[in-house]
Design a protein around this motif. Structure first.
Motif, PDB file in Angstrom:
ATOM      1  N   SER A 289       0.816  -1.216   0.000  1.00 64.36           N
ATOM      2  CA  SER A 289       0.000   0.000   0.000  1.00 64.36           C
ATOM      3  C   SER A 289       0.846   1.260   0.000  1.00 64.36           C
ATOM      4  N   SER A 290       2.032   1.182  -0.542  1.00 63.92           N
ATOM      5  CA  SER A 290       2.874   2.375  -0.569  1.00 63.92           C
ATOM      6  C   SER A 290       3.645   2.451  -1.878  1.00 63.92           C
ATOM      7  N   SER A 291       3.366   3.506  -2.657  1.00 65.87           N
ATOM      8  CA  SER A 291       4.087   3.609  -3.921  1.00 65.87           C
ATOM      9  C   SER A 291       5.536   4.015  -3.676  1.00 65.87           C
ATOM     10  N   ALA A 292       5.788   4.712  -2.550  1.00 65.92           N
ATOM     11  CA  ALA A 292       7.180   5.094  -2.265  1.00 65.92           C
ATOM     12  C   ALA A 292       8.017   3.854  -1.955  1.00 65.92           C
ATOM     13  N   GLY A 365       0.126  16.434  -3.696  1.00 67.61           N
ATOM     14  CA  GLY A 365       0.595  16.609  -2.315  1.00 67.61           C
ATOM     15  C   GLY A 365       0.426  15.359  -1.460  1.00 67.61           C
ATOM     16  N   THR A 366      -0.111  14.289  -2.053  1.00 69.68           N
ATOM     17  CA  THR A 366      -0.346  13.080  -1.252  1.00 69.68           C
ATOM     18  C   THR A 366       0.941  12.256  -1.138  1.00 69.68           C
ATOM     19  N   PRO A 367       1.366  11.928   0.080  1.00 69.12           N
ATOM     20  CA  PRO A 367       2.573  11.106   0.176  1.00 69.12           C
ATOM     21  C   PRO A 367       2.288   9.668  -0.241  1.00 69.12           C
ATOM     22  N   GLY A 368       3.278   9.012  -0.827  1.00 70.40           N
ATOM     23  CA  GLY A 368       3.081   7.636  -1.308  1.00 70.40           C
ATOM     24  C   GLY A 368       3.219   6.610  -0.203  1.00 70.40           C
ATOM     25  N   ILE A 369       2.433   6.787   0.839  1.00 70.05           N
ATOM     26  CA  ILE A 369       2.507   5.868   1.985  1.00 70.05           C
ATOM     27  C   ILE A 369       1.099   5.318   2.266  1.00 70.05           C
ATOM     28  N   PRO A 370       1.005   4.225   3.032  1.00 75.14           N
ATOM     29  CA  PRO A 370      -0.334   3.690   3.294  1.00 75.14           C
ATOM     30  C   PRO A 370      -1.224   4.756   3.943  1.00 75.14           C
ATOM     31  N   GLY A 372      -1.966   7.563   2.892  1.00 74.86           N
ATOM     32  CA  GLY A 372      -1.496   8.934   2.667  1.00 74.86           C
ATOM     33  C   GLY A 372      -2.630   9.866   2.293  1.00 74.86           C
ATOM     34  N   THR A 373      -3.609   9.339   1.611  1.00 72.91           N
ATOM     35  CA  THR A 373      -4.674  10.196   1.114  1.00 72.91           C
ATOM     36  C   THR A 373      -5.621  10.715   2.204  1.00 72.91           C
ATOM     37  N   TYR A 374      -5.728  10.004   3.350  1.00 72.85           N
ATOM     38  CA  TYR A 374      -6.663  10.481   4.389  1.00 72.85           C
ATOM     39  C   TYR A 374      -6.385  11.934   4.731  1.00 72.85           C
ATOM     40  N   LEU A 401      -9.174  -0.549  -0.452  1.00 75.47           N
ATOM     41  CA  LEU A 401      -9.215   0.388  -1.579  1.00 75.47           C
ATOM     42  C   LEU A 401      -7.858   1.065  -1.746  1.00 75.47           C
ATOM     43  N   ASP A 402      -7.186   1.290  -0.610  1.00 76.22           N
ATOM     44  CA  ASP A 402      -5.847   1.884  -0.650  1.00 76.22           C
ATOM     45  C   ASP A 402      -4.896   0.952  -1.401  1.00 76.22           C
ATOM     46  N   MET A 403      -5.043  -0.361  -1.133  1.00 72.07           N
ATOM     47  CA  MET A 403      -4.162  -1.326  -1.793  1.00 72.07           C
ATOM     48  C   MET A 403      -4.356  -1.259  -3.313  1.00 72.07           C
TER      49      MET A 403
HETATM   50  N1  ASP Z   1      -1.169   4.533  -0.490  1.00 71.70           N
HETATM   51  C1  ASP Z   1      -1.116   5.378  -1.648  1.00 71.70           C
HETATM   52  C2  ASP Z   1       0.246   5.288  -2.296  1.00 71.70           C
HETATM   53  O1  ASP Z   1       1.224   5.031  -1.636  1.00 71.70           O
HETATM   54  C3  ASP Z   1      -1.432   6.801  -1.334  1.00 71.70           C
HETATM   55  C4  ASP Z   1      -2.896   6.888  -0.983  1.00 71.70           C
HETATM   56  O2  ASP Z   1      -3.708   6.982  -1.924  1.00 71.70           O
HETATM   57  O3  ASP Z   1      -3.241   6.853   0.201  1.00 71.70           O
HETATM   58  O4  ASP Z   1       0.368   5.457  -3.476  1.00 71.70           O
END
Ligand code: ASP
Length: 425
Positions: A289-292, A365-370, A372-374, A401-403
């Protein structure tokens, strides 16, 4: 020697799913025992606390992420053609993904499944906020066509940053600030850039702390949801339809839109090869769940399987992790429409266009972390005039959905890297 065994920790996604189940059970028990007020006085505040923490970090996060992102583009001058091309394609794919999300949300209307009486009760709860926003929207309509400039350019940055609905103004200031850093002498810019590098890590650590509260937040919000809806199952059917809408949208983008792009602009790359190569990256993104975190895997696969040059992949992919989040932006559009539908907020065309615009910008501005979008979603909701508390409706079921959206995000980055590379050749 350290003989102490580390206690096995339950992965966060599992904690969140368990929290969701626990919340539903607590809610049902509270309903059976008729102690709903106990839930609203003693449990719900923990969920609201979680949402407040998300709101708390939103402005620093957007500011620092954007400054770092723009400053990182300094290589653009070196690769000027490559940079402009990459940014343009990223922007186009995001705009298409958001439009698709808006379309899906408007056509399916998952929020309509919520029982009308219950929806009316919710509207009453948020009446004040909704009325305030409607008034603000009316006032905007009376202004001239260029009045939107005032919404973008702040007269006072402290004032702008003091209100979560001024997201555009903060974005404007951040971009101006970062461009100025790029234009001063390297010697002077270096300490500022180093400072923002460190600050970025600090803010991400804070986001990490907050996301770790998600299981607690989700438990409380779910319990509150069950009691607010008085055990009425309609919210769950609505949430089910909402989740299906998001999932279908993600699959369409992943398996129709990107392959079409590769087919049209991917030069020598065959769609079949692209899909086969990208599959492990999607799986990795799906599980983490993290693109980073997925970035090194994306880079490796794109270089070794899709034969993208190192020069292109090392430039296009890291930018993509910050700038290009097609899954996230499409998801945000559907989520905002869903919350508006449940809360009975009729969106005007200009509000829908604002959502489109805001979600494109906010995904940057959304970080690529689980999860992150909240953080960002709480802010976008406020800026488009929808109570951020509406987040409580969807956070509980967000993890799966995040996954999915993370898998879309990384596929988008890989597709664009392949296209840019082919166009270079
Ligand atoms: N988890 C998403 C990502 O790392 C970011 C998100 O949509 O919460 O790409």
């Amino acid at each position: 020697m350290n003989n102490r065994k580390r206690r096995p920790t339950i992965p966060l996604y599992l904690q969140i799913l368990l929290g969701m189940a626990a919340g539903i059970i607590i809610g049902i028990i509270a309903l059976l025992l008729h102690v709903e007020t106990f839930v609203s006085h003693w449990i719900m505040p923990w969920g609201q606390l979680f949402i407040r923490m998300l709101q708390l970090i939103a402005i620093p996060l957007i500011f620092v992420t954007l400054v770092k992102g723009v400053v990182g583009l300094k290589d653009i001058s070196k690769f000027s053609k490559l940079g402009t091309k990459t940014l343009l394609i990223y922007l186009c794919t995001t705009a298409i993904a958001v439009s698709f999300g808006v379309g899906a949300g408007l056509v399916v209307h998952p929020g309509d499944l919520v029982n009308k009486d219950i929806a009316a009760g919710l509207q009453e709860t948020y009446q004040n906020v909704i009325a305030e926003k409607a008034l603000a929207a009316e006032q905007v309509q009376g202004k001239g066509p260029l009045s939107f400039l005032n919404d973008i350019v702040p007269g006072n940055i402290i004032h702008a940053a003091g209100n979560n609905s001024n997201m555009l103004q903060v974005i404007f200031f951040a971009i101006l600030f970062a461009v100025a850093i790029l234009l001063i002498s390297q010697e002077k810019a270096k300490p500022v850039i180093d400072f923002f590098d460190g600050l970025n890590d600090v803010i991400l650590k804070m986001v990490d702390f907050i996301i770790r509260l998600a299981p607690m937040g989700v438990t409380a919000l779910m319990a509150g949801l069950v009691t607010d809806f008085k055990g009425d199952g309609s919210i769950f059917s609505a949430l089910g339809l909402y989740a299906v809408t998001v999932a279908v949208a993600m699959f369409v983008i992943m398996f129709l839109f990107y392959p079409l792009m590769i087919w049209l602009f991917g030069g020598k790359i065959r769609v079949k090869d692209f899909l086969r190569a990208i599959y492990p990256v999607q799986l990795f993104a799906f599980t983490t769940s993290s693109s980073a975190v997925t970035l090194p895997v994306t880079m490796k696969v794109v270089e070794s399987e899709l034969k993208v040059s190192k020069e292109v992949s090392s430039f296009v992919l890291p930018i993509g992790v910050t700038v290009n989040m097609d899954g996230t932006s499409c998801y945000q559009a559907i989520a905002i429409l869903f919350i508006a539908q449940v809360l009975g907020i009729d969106l005007t065309l200009s509000q829908i266009l604002t959502i489109l615009f805001m979600t494109i910008l906010s995904s940057i501005g959304t970080p690529g972390i689980p999860g992150g979008t909240y953080v960002i979603l709480a802010m976008v909701l406020t800026s488009v005039g929808i109570p951020a508390e509406g987040l409580a409706l969807i956070i509980g079921i967000d993890r799966p959905l995040d996954m999915l959206r993370t898998a879309v995000n990384v596929t988008g980055d890989a597709a664009v890297a392949s296209i840019v590379d082919q166009r270079q050749k």
